[in-house]
Design a protein around this motif. Structure first.
Motif, PDB file in Angstrom:
ATOM      1  N   ILE A  13       0.864  -1.181   0.000  1.00  0.00           N
ATOM      2  CA  ILE A  13       0.000   0.000   0.000  1.00  0.00           C
ATOM      3  C   ILE A  13       0.899   1.229   0.000  1.00  0.00           C
ATOM      4  O   ILE A  13       1.894   1.267   0.721  1.00  0.00           O
ATOM      5  N   ASN A  14       0.596   2.185  -0.840  1.00  0.00           N
ATOM      6  CA  ASN A  14       1.364   3.421  -0.909  1.00  0.00           C
ATOM      7  C   ASN A  14       0.540   4.518  -0.250  1.00  0.00           C
ATOM      8  O   ASN A  14      -0.288   5.155  -0.894  1.00  0.00           O
ATOM      9  N   MET A  15       0.756   4.709   1.033  1.00  0.00           N
ATOM     10  CA  MET A  15      -0.023   5.690   1.794  1.00  0.00           C
ATOM     11  C   MET A  15       0.195   7.123   1.299  1.00  0.00           C
ATOM     12  O   MET A  15      -0.711   7.935   1.346  1.00  0.00           O
ATOM     13  N   ASP A  16       1.397   7.421   0.827  1.00  0.00           N
ATOM     14  CA  ASP A  16       1.697   8.796   0.443  1.00  0.00           C
ATOM     15  C   ASP A  16       0.844   9.291  -0.720  1.00  0.00           C
ATOM     16  O   ASP A  16       0.573  10.477  -0.827  1.00  0.00           O
TER      17      ASP A  16
END
Length: 164
Positions: free
Chosen positions: A135-138
């Motif tokens: 998952i790429n939270m940014d």
């Protein structure tokens, strides 16, 4: 590849460990009638939905995520707790790990009499395996304002520091 369709029918066609992400917004109990959906009582909703969630678990890869967008409903002037029961049952009855919960602020929800409003919906994120999930939270975060960044540079005042 993206699959789009009636999830109840589509799930049956997918192989085990074959997809990375399942995002669904199932009908919310008996809040709305659709062409082929007359609704289901919130008291029976969780038992109705859990078998499909187990099937979602089956089709997800080890690094996969399941995102559930859902909202509660009002019965007898009170919010029905079926959404909370659903989250609990997903954790209890499946091997999903409850990773995160978000709130979708719809900004302009339906006006309600004698209530604060209905401007948010729940977004729950479950992982098949949190250690393997990707998952790429940014890409989803909202940048801090300059005033917030400046406030973070300030030292904490002594009166807010707790002693052991």
């Amino acid at each position: 590849m993206i699959f789009c369709g009636d999830s109840i029918d589509l799930l049956k066609t997918l192989g085990d460990n074959s997809i990375n992400l399942c995002l669904t917004s199932p009908p919310y109990a008996n809040m709305k009638k659709y062409k082929d959906w007359q609704g289901i009582s919130p008291d029976k909703y969780v038992d109705w939905l859990i078998p499909y969630i187990k099937d979602i678990y089956r089709v997800l890869k080890e690094d996969g995520c399941f995102i559930l967008n859902i909202n509660d409903c009002i019965r007898s002037k009170c919010r029905h707790p079926y959404v909370y029961e659903l989250v609990y049952r997903i954790c209890r009855d499946t091997d999903f790990e409850f990773y995160e919960r978000l709130f979708w602020n719809k900004m302009k929800g339906a006006p309600l009499r004698n209530r604060f409003g209905d401007r948010v919906e729940y977004i729950f994120i479950f992982a098949k395996n949190v250690k393997k999930m990707k998952i790429n939270m940014d890409t989803m975060r909202i940048p801090y304002s300059e005033s917030s960044k400046k406030r973070m540079d300030n030292t904490i005042k002594k009166r807010f520091v707790r002693d052991k």
